[in-house]
Write an enzyme that holds these catalytic residues in place. Structure first.
Site, PDB file in Angstrom:
ATOM      1  N   HIS A  99     -10.157   2.018   4.604  1.00 32.93           N
ATOM      2  CA  HIS A  99      -8.823   1.412   4.646  1.00 32.93           C
ATOM      3  C   HIS A  99      -8.820  -0.060   5.050  1.00 32.93           C
ATOM      4  O   HIS A  99      -7.824  -0.742   4.856  1.00 32.93           O
ATOM      5  CB  HIS A  99      -7.917   2.164   5.630  1.00 32.93           C
ATOM      6  CG  HIS A  99      -7.304   3.407   5.058  1.00 32.93           C
ATOM      7  ND1 HIS A  99      -8.042   4.481   4.645  1.00 32.93           N
ATOM      8  CD2 HIS A  99      -6.015   3.744   4.848  1.00 32.93           C
ATOM      9  CE1 HIS A  99      -7.237   5.427   4.208  1.00 32.93           C
ATOM     10  NE2 HIS A  99      -5.991   5.007   4.312  1.00 32.93           N
ATOM     11  N   SER A 646       2.781   8.929   5.444  1.00 30.97           N
ATOM     12  CA  SER A 646       1.444   8.949   6.055  1.00 30.97           C
ATOM     13  C   SER A 646       1.308   9.920   7.225  1.00 30.97           C
ATOM     14  O   SER A 646       2.286  10.356   7.830  1.00 30.97           O
ATOM     15  CB  SER A 646       1.164   7.535   6.548  1.00 30.97           C
ATOM     16  OG  SER A 646       0.200   7.528   7.541  1.00 30.97           O
TER      17      SER A 646
HETATM   18  C1  MIC Z   1      -1.447   6.134   3.287  1.00 27.62           C
HETATM   19  O1  MIC Z   1      -1.747   6.373   2.119  1.00 27.62           O
HETATM   20  O2  MIC Z   1      -0.294   5.897   3.684  1.00 27.62           O
HETATM   21  C2  MIC Z   1      -2.564   6.120   4.315  1.00 27.62           C
HETATM   22  C3  MIC Z   1      -2.748   4.721   4.770  1.00 27.62           C
HETATM   23  O3  MIC Z   1      -3.753   6.567   3.737  1.00 27.62           O
HETATM   24  C4  MIC Z   1      -2.144   7.023   5.479  1.00 27.62           C
HETATM   25  C5  MIC Z   1      -3.055   7.007   6.632  1.00 27.62           C
HETATM   26  C6  MIC Z   1      -2.879   5.841   7.555  1.00 27.62           C
HETATM   27  O4  MIC Z   1      -1.783   5.384   7.788  1.00 27.62           O
HETATM   28  O5  MIC Z   1      -3.910   5.389   8.086  1.00 27.62           O
HETATM   29  C7  MIC Z   1      -1.916   8.488   5.057  1.00 27.62           C
HETATM   30  O6  MIC Z   1      -1.606   8.736   3.923  1.00 27.62           O
HETATM   31  O7  MIC Z   1      -2.003   9.381   5.914  1.00 27.62           O
HETATM   32 FE1  SF4 Z   2      -6.209   5.082   0.719  1.00 31.01          FE
HETATM   33 FE2  SF4 Z   2      -3.947   6.359   1.394  1.00 31.01          FE
HETATM   34 FE3  SF4 Z   2      -4.080   4.800  -0.785  1.00 31.01          FE
HETATM   35 FE4  SF4 Z   2      -5.351   7.075  -0.755  1.00 31.01          FE
HETATM   36  S1  SF4 Z   2      -3.138   6.795  -0.642  1.00 31.01           S
HETATM   37  S2  SF4 Z   2      -6.156   5.144  -1.485  1.00 31.01           S
HETATM   38  S3  SF4 Z   2      -6.044   7.215   1.364  1.00 31.01           S
HETATM   39  S4  SF4 Z   2      -4.283   4.154   1.345  1.00 31.01           S
END
Ligand code: MIC
Ligand code: SF4
Length: 758
Positions: A99, A646
């Site tokens: 990330h 998320s």
């Molecule tokens: C997202 O797609 O919103 C994320 C970033 O992957 C989040 C996790 C996060 O906030 O670190 C998720 O989907 O849980």
């Molecule tokens: Fe990464 Fe979340 Fe985007 Fe998937 S949805 S690529 S885990 S930030």
């Protein structure tokens, strides 16, 4: 415990060894045939005989086989784990660095910049994994869900992951659930994972995909039908001949984006396609083991014959007649066929020109996705077309990147002028240092991602993001317009001829097998006990946690309303990602974004409110900090599906840290509600949703009778207006008896600490 780069076959055989007996127990206790989800759940129950099995009601203890965490959520999870006093994780655990890599120039350069800029965090994660026996996937290894699919997921298994798109592994027939870090810590410390026995939604797929239609269209359609909250508390099980006609990675795409309807998880039954994928990714032994128990890795025959008797809700989709879809802007459930987007965009005033096309994310970055998209790139080239808008590609994993490079697909994209980014989340999570356009200019982008909340990709409120399949992304990027329907419209090429784009069938799996690419896994040493995990007291990226105070035994009285959010208040609104991801290991610093994106229901402004201490208008994070410092306890008020999106527990920890006692909403998203409970904030819902309208900016909220908090018993809340008028309303909660202990202890983690010490 040595955590390897794949799930050991012995672990899988152990899971399969109990299937016969457990499935029989499930059938006996429920007195009927079982769906696939029920089989996997029963096989992972801590106590299969005694657990309540009432859908949407009973809380059960489960024993997941694995835990996976990504770098943006793992920091807080590990900081919590470290306080539990254990020497080793009790369940195989991996951490994936995906990330924190910002997209700007190209994959190599961006990765080098990230390695440098995030060194402290990566060093922390690498050493904490080595210290406590977890596997560490270095930056550049790929997006957590692709790596898990390639290495760890197995049919009939159960895992939890600190990311909402963990259900991606449902494409291989796994119950894979996204959770907050505190849930992961429970399992890592050897406690069961406590969750509500889910409801079941069945999706029957018939027919076969054809032409421009892709697996993504199935979930875009399901999101349209169920909306962003329609899957809450449910597992979505896909079945039928259409399900069996799709590749394993196509199934994963569908399960992945099930997060967007709030589903606990989504899953497909084990079939030949999954077997082929396992073999192609070097897991022949897993496929053999699954074949031997195949009858338990699908629903009983009675279920497919009469789904209405087994599911709470059944949806039927004929793949043969499903048309390509595109969803957005601003919400992933606003769907329509691609062919209709132009007219709607004109009506709504959305910019018709496509300013960028983005392919990748955990949802759509498989080999098959890339071959289909590359076939269109080649076709366009051959027909004298160029892309009218910038195209950005993020391969899902190092293995996919190396394989598509070897097979010439990256070259196909590059010939169209594409920018190939690092194997990471990148622009999907606001890690996009966009160079071609400034903030404030209304524009439209098309992505193969899953979410499209405002500011999510480039941080600009003026960007309209539409989600669709990789095939449609590339077609609209070549056309440079939203009002282009690749199945029916033509484009003018350089020679002035009208040409039509064609889409290839794609290749399910690479004919020459996968190229693993660079080695990116770090296994923990056999004994990590002498490894030092450093957290500098002066760091602005990492901060050791101080336990939250236990409940004082009294009512929660006289709470100020920090925020009353109107409309969508996702976790992105509560704790923004993008530039804030760098503070994910530092609770105090990240609290600088709390509720920054929330729309103030009293003023319509975004991110600002009224400060009760002096009557000034300030940003929510500033007011929250001032309340914290002044010891002012407060409440937050939310609308429908509060905390959608998320899994980030920061959206619960930040309010808790700054003094929130209660969050009252019309409804909650599952993970956010659990995160609030785990961190010791009381999540309540208005028994009468209209009571939301009662709350005024200067009101004081009191939750009374807290000492009598009990499962299924409503809670009384008194709303006191500035003129002294008091209104008593009724609110609901979803606490089980065990969960009430989390509240009393101040957080679930405080309980774990107390148990580990005693
Ligand atoms: C997202 O797609 O919103 C994320 C970033 O992957 C989040 C996790 C996060 O906030 O670190 C998720 O989907 O849980
Ligand atoms: Fe990464 Fe979340 Fe985007 Fe998937 S949805 S690529 S885990 S930030």
């Amino acid at each position: 415990m040595t955590v390897a780069a794949s799930t050991p076959i012995q672990l899988i055989q152990g899971v399969y060894a109990t299937l016969d007996e457990r499935v029989a127990t499930g059938r006996r206790r429920l007195g009927r045939a079982l769906t696939l989800a029920e089989k996997v759940l029963v096989n992972h129950l801590d106590d299969p005989e005694a657990s309540g099995l009432e859908r949407g009601v009973s809380y059960v203890d489960l024993r997941p086989d694995r835990v996976a965490m990504q770098d943006a959520t793992a920091q807080m999870a590990w900081l919590q784990f470290m306080t539990a006093g254990l020497d080793e994780v009790r369940v195989p655990t991996t951490t994936h660095c995906d990330h924190l890599i910002e997209a700007r120039d190209d994959g190599k350069l961006d990765l080098a910049t990230a390695l440098d800029g995030n060194r402290e965090v990566y060093d922390f994660l690498a050493s904490v994994c080595a210290r406590y026996g977890a596997g560490f996937w270095k930056p550049g290894s790929g997006i957590i869900h692709q790596v898990v699919l390639e290495q760890y997921a197995f049919p009939g298994g159960m895992m939890i992951g600190t990311d909402s798109h963990t259900p991606n592994a449902g494409g291989l027939g796994m119950v894979a659930v996204g959770v907050g870090g505190a849930d992961a810590v429970d399992v890592m410390t050897g406690f069961p994972w406590n969750v509500r026995w889910p409801k079941l939604i069945g999706v029957k797929l018939t027919g076969e995909l054809n032409g421009w239609t892709a697996p993504k269209d199935v979930i875009l359609k399901v999101a349209d039908i169920l909306t962003v909250k329609g899957g809450t508390g449910a597992i979505v099980e896909y079945f039928g001949s259409g399900a069996r006609s799709m590749s394993a990675t196509g199934k994963a795409t569908i399960c992945n984006m099930g997060a967007e309807i709030g589903a606990t998880t989504s899953m497909f039954a084990y079939d030949d396609a999954i077997g082929r994928y396992l073999k192609s990714t070097g897991r022949e032994a897993v496929a053999d083991a699954a074949n031997a128990v195949a009858q338990h890795l699908r629903a009983d025959d009675e279920v497919e014959a009469d789904p209405g008797s087994y599911f709470d809700e059944v949806i039927e989709i004929d793949l043969s007649t499903l048309s390509p879809h595109i969803n957005g802007p601003h919400t992933p459930d606003l769907a329509r066929p691609v062919a209709d987007l132009g007219a709607e965009a004109k009506r709504e005033g959305w910019p018709l020109e496509v300013s960028a096309g983005l392919i990748g994310s955990c949802t759509n970055s498989s080999y098959e996705d890339m071959t289909r998209a590359a076939s269109i790139a080649r076709d366009a080239e051959a027909k004298g077309l160029t892309a009218k808008a910038p195209l950005l590609i993020t391969p899902g994993s190092e293995q996919v990147r190396a394989t598509i490079e070897r097979d010439g697909l990256l070259a196909d994209f590059e010939a169209l002028g594409a920018q190939v980014l690092a194997n990471a989340c990148g622009p999907c999570i606001g890690q996009w240092d966009r160079q071609d356009l400034d903030d404030g200019i209304p524009n439209s982008i098309v992505t193969s991602y899953n979410r499209n909340f405002p500011k999510r990709n480039d941080g600009y409120a003026t960007t309209h993001a539409f989600v669709t399949s990789p095939e449609t992304v590339i077609a609209l990027t070549i056309a440079g317009r939203l009002d282009f329907d690749p199945a029916n419209d033509t484009l003018l090429n350089e020679a002035g001829d009208e040409v039509r784009l064609t889409v290839g069938d794609g290749e399910e799996l690479p004919a020459d097998g996968f190229d693993p690419g660079e080695e990116t896994f770090q296994a923990p040493p056999a004994d990590g006990s002498d490894i030092q995990v450093e957290v500098s007291p002066t760091s602005d990226r990492l901060q050791l946690l101080t336990p939250f105070a236990a409940w004082d035994g009294g009512d929660l009285t006289d709470l100020t309303v920090l925020v009353k959010a109107q409309g969508k208040c996702t976790t992105d609104h509560i704790s923004m990602a993008g530039p804030w991801l760098k503070y994910r290991g530092h609770l105090e610093n990240i609290s600088g974004n709390v509720y920054m994106g929330a729309v103030n229901a009293f003023t319509g402004e975004v991110g600002t409110g009224w400060d009760v201490t002096d009557g000034e208008t300030r940003t929510y994070p500033e007011i929250a900090r001032r309340y914290h410092e002044a010891g002012v306890a407060w409440a937050a008020i939310g609308d429908e599906n509060m905390g959608e999106g998320s899994s980030r527990e920061h959206a619960a920890m930040e309010p808790r840290f700054r003094g929130a006692k209660v969050v009252i909403a019309r409804s909650f998203a599952r993970i956010h509600e659990t995160n609030l409970k785990k961190q010791g904030v009381l999540p309540l819902t208005f028994a009468d949703p209209a009571d939301y309208d009662l709350i005024g900016p200067e009101d004081r909220i009191s939750v009374v009778g807290v000492a009598d908090l009990a499962p299924n018993v409503p809670v009384a809340v008194v709303v006191a207006a500035p003129d002294g008028t008091e209104t008593r309303i009724s609110c609901r909660h979803t606490y089980s008896a065990d969960q009430i202990e989390w509240f009393k202890a101040g957080s679930a983690l405080n309980l774990i600490r107390a148990r580990s010490v005693s």
